[in-house]
Design a protein around this motif. Structure first.
Motif: not given
Length: 293
Positions: A238-262
């Motif tokens: 499903e392309k729709e779900f893969l596009e969400i995946s890409v957004k989620r992966r790019k999101e954790i390139d933000n160090l603040v978000i990355c550390m928050n998730y950790r």
């Protein structure tokens, strides 16, 4: 060569659009661990509750049962091709409910896997039972199996014991379902919580390991893998779900978000996770790489 739908800059996160059986039949590569969240075959016209509202349990045609024999054959086919792409000391985790998990267990045995555990995920915040005619559904099951009955698998016993307050971790895990903080990039109907995948990954892999998810959806497996310094290949139709995946992966390139998730993962993982992990960066990983463009 297989064409990727998306690859992160340091190649630790790769997505491929397509049917997992077809994609894997063209891929010459073996993984340290596989997590699979296959169709549960429960899209049967029922209803449930989500965010206080009545909703249909139907996820899509991909989640509909095709009958006992066809469902069994489907599980046999994808498990068989996954087995071929698992290292000799590798393990596979498969999630499900009573709708599909018994079929999966049967196929694992027929394909000569050794089932190690059947984890019961007891949700601390399950949706209520609207009919009030039977018990509230509050659990899912996760089978853990190794490929080779004679070759030892990796299990981080000491870390799991530490997470569990100094005693052996049992096969019943009490964890909540996904929270709002995990839906910032969109919503997948069967999305699994990051803390659950973080525990699975830490229990059965070492840093730098390669992890496959053949039904990746919105790629919780991949996000957890990258947060824990592992590498990931996700496959979905499903392309729709893969596009969400890409957004989620790019999101954790933000160090603040990355550390928050950790930090959030730390609530359900070991208290020293911050000391174990360095900040996410785009430094290439060492070792072999996927033969994917």
């Amino acid at each position: 060569m297989i064409q990727s739908f998306y690859r992160s800059l340091n190649k630790d996160f790769t997505l491929v659009k397509g049917d997992c059986i077809k994609v894997l039949s063209e891929l010459d590569f073996q993984f340290d661990m596989i997590f699979a969240d296959p169709p549960y075959f429960l899209s049967n016209g029922g209803i449930s509750v989500q965010s206080g509202k009545q909703v249909s349990v139907n996820k899509g045609d991909w989640d509909r049962s095709q009958g006992f024999e066809k469902d069994n054959e489907f599980n046999r086919r994808w498990l068989s091709v996954c087995r071929e792409h698992l290292k000799e000391n590798g393990t596979i985790w498969v999630s499900g409910t009573y709708h599909n998990i018994f079929s999966v267990a049967q196929m694992l045995n027929e394909l000569n896997f050794r089932i190690l555990n059947c984890i019961t995920w007891a949700k601390t915040n399950p949706p209520p039972n609207l009919s009030c005619k039977f018990f509230t559904h509050s659990t899912e099951f996760i089978l853990w199996a190794r490929k080779n009955k004679k070759i030892p698998h990796y299990y981080n016993y000491e870390l799991m014991k530490q997470i569990n307050g100094g005693t052996q971790m049992r096969d019943v895990w009490q964890m909540p379902a996904i929270g709002r903080w995990e839906k910032t990039c969109g919503k997948h109907p069967t999305q699994k919580p990051l803390p659950l995948l973080a525990r699975i990954i830490q229990a059965s892999t070492k840093e730098n390991a390669w992890i496959l998810d053949p039904f990746c959806g919105s790629s919780t497996t991949g996000i957890a893998a990258n947060l824990l310094k592992r590498r990931f290949l996700g496959i979905d139709r499903e392309k729709e779900f893969l596009e969400i995946s890409v957004k989620r992966r790019k999101e954790i390139d933000n160090l603040v978000i990355c550390m928050n998730y950790r930090e959030r993962i730390c609530k359900f993982a070991d208290n020293n996770l911050q000391q174990i992990l360095e900040l996410h960066d785009n430094t290439p990983y060492f070792g072999n790489d996927l033969p994917i463009k």
